[in-house]
Design an enzyme around this catalytic site. Structure first.
Site, PDB file in Angstrom:
ATOM      1  CG  ASP A 152     -11.922 -39.887  35.592  1.00 30.31           C
ATOM      2  OD1 ASP A 152     -11.276 -39.484  36.574  1.00 30.31           O
ATOM      3  OD2 ASP A 152     -11.418 -40.538  34.655  1.00 30.31           O
ATOM      4  CE  LYS A 153     -19.375 -33.078  34.956  1.00 25.05           C
ATOM      5  NZ  LYS A 153     -19.199 -31.695  34.450  1.00 25.05           N
TER       6      LYS A 153
END
Length: 342
Positions: A152-153
């Site tokens: 994820d970011k």
């Protein structure tokens, strides 16, 4: 269901970016609020502007933002700019490459960097950097160059990237066969009583909020997901754990730990940005708020990555340091817990 069309660009043409089918249990909900639950990084103003411009459709008819979406409605959103598949532009972005040869590379991704372009993130992604660094990366089944897996970011840590078709196929099979090694370090709310354990529960999209994943323990929906955890250190109101993935579903650790009552510290999407354990004292609230500022993201780092090299057959294992923002938060909790004992 979310699909993206691929029309050829012409002057004035609109591109269909998103198409959703409301579930049979959908309670009537304004279309702008409905889309806020489905489109990551989309503001309500942007959606309302699209509706004002006549770019939001329900059942092939233009609707205003106050239209109430009902069960089985088909909702479409169109924009003038093309979807991210058209925007794979090489960008000279520094990469922290920890290993590279002719067929693969391993990169340590910082928190805050998106892995691949998508709505609201059309540049500055890991893929934009990779295609500048390496020519002719193979594409995976989602047409994303080089990617074998993703994080994820706001999760930091290690990723392996394939540079050839053969390497991609070989590595993808290892991930599918569950023979790769992936260990994450997480700080979670609450005192995890068991020293170690395993969370088993299918993971799929949350039917009420498509930006979240959801655990379906009976296996009626979603895909098989298995997470093994081990307590590393306890700080009273939070616990430092190691999580090893047997499968690799979207948000797997985040949703599995929430499922067992231990949401990741400062995981805004799953409610971890609130005080979930502890006292009501003002000083404690201030302490937690200050710790949130030190670590303005979910407390998750992909620390260790292991796999068999596609060409040499050698077992390769990489380890990375937990980044400073996370170590600062851990140390702050360690100091707080020691003071509480004294």
């Amino acid at each position: 269901m979310n699909t993206i069309e691929r029309p050829e660009k012409e002057d004035g043409e609109l591109f269909e970016h998103h198409r959703f089918l409301a579930s049979k249990g959908q309670i009537p909900l304004r279309v702008d609020k409905f889309l806020m639950n489905f489109i990551e990084n989309a503001t309500r103003n942007k959606i309302q502007q699209a509706a004002k411009d006549g770019h939001v459709w329900v059942n092939d008819e233009i609707v205003k933002s106050n239209y109430k979406v009902k069960a089985d409605d088909e909702v479409k959103v169109l924009f003038e700019h093309p979807p991210h598949e058209f925007l794979l532009i090489a960008e000279d972005i520094p990469l922290n490459i920890v290993y590279e040869d002719d067929v693969l590379l391993v990169v340590n991704k910082p928190a805050g960097m998106v892995v691949h372009p998508g709505h609201g993130n059309y540049s500055g992604t890991l893929i934009n950097a990779l295609i500048h660094h390496t020519d002719n990366l193979p594409v995976n089944s989602n047409e994303r160059p080089g990617l074998v897996h993703r994080i994820d970011k706001d999760t930091s840590g290690l990723l392996v990237v394939a540079k050839t078709e053969a390497a991609m196929a070989h590595l993808a099979k290892q991930f599918f066969d569950k023979t790769s090694e992936r260990e994450y370090i997480a700080l979670v709310w609450g005192n995890v009583e068991e020293d170690e354990g395993t969370v088993i529960g299918n993971v799929g999209r949350n039917p009420k909020n498509r930006l979240q994943m959801h655990v379906f323990p009976d296996g009626e929906e979603g895909k098989e997901a298995v997470t093994h955890f081990k307590v590393l250190e306890r700080f009273g109101y939070v616990t430092l754990v190691s999580c090893k993935l047997e499968t690799g579903r979207t948000h797997q650790i985040r949703v599995h730990m929430k499922f067992i009552g231990h949401t990741l510290f400062n995981d805004e999407r799953y409610g971890g940005e609130r005080i979930l354990k502890g006292t009501t004292f003002t000083k404690y609230k201030q302490f937690v708020d200050n710790t949130f500022k030190l670590l303005p993201r979910q407390a998750l780092h992909a620390k260790t990555l292991g796999f068999i090299h596609p060409l040499t057959g050698e077992h390769m294992r990489f380890d990375s340091e937990v980044p400073e923002d996370m170590t600062n938060a851990i140390e702050k909790w360690r100091h707080y817990s020691q003071k509480s004992i004294e």
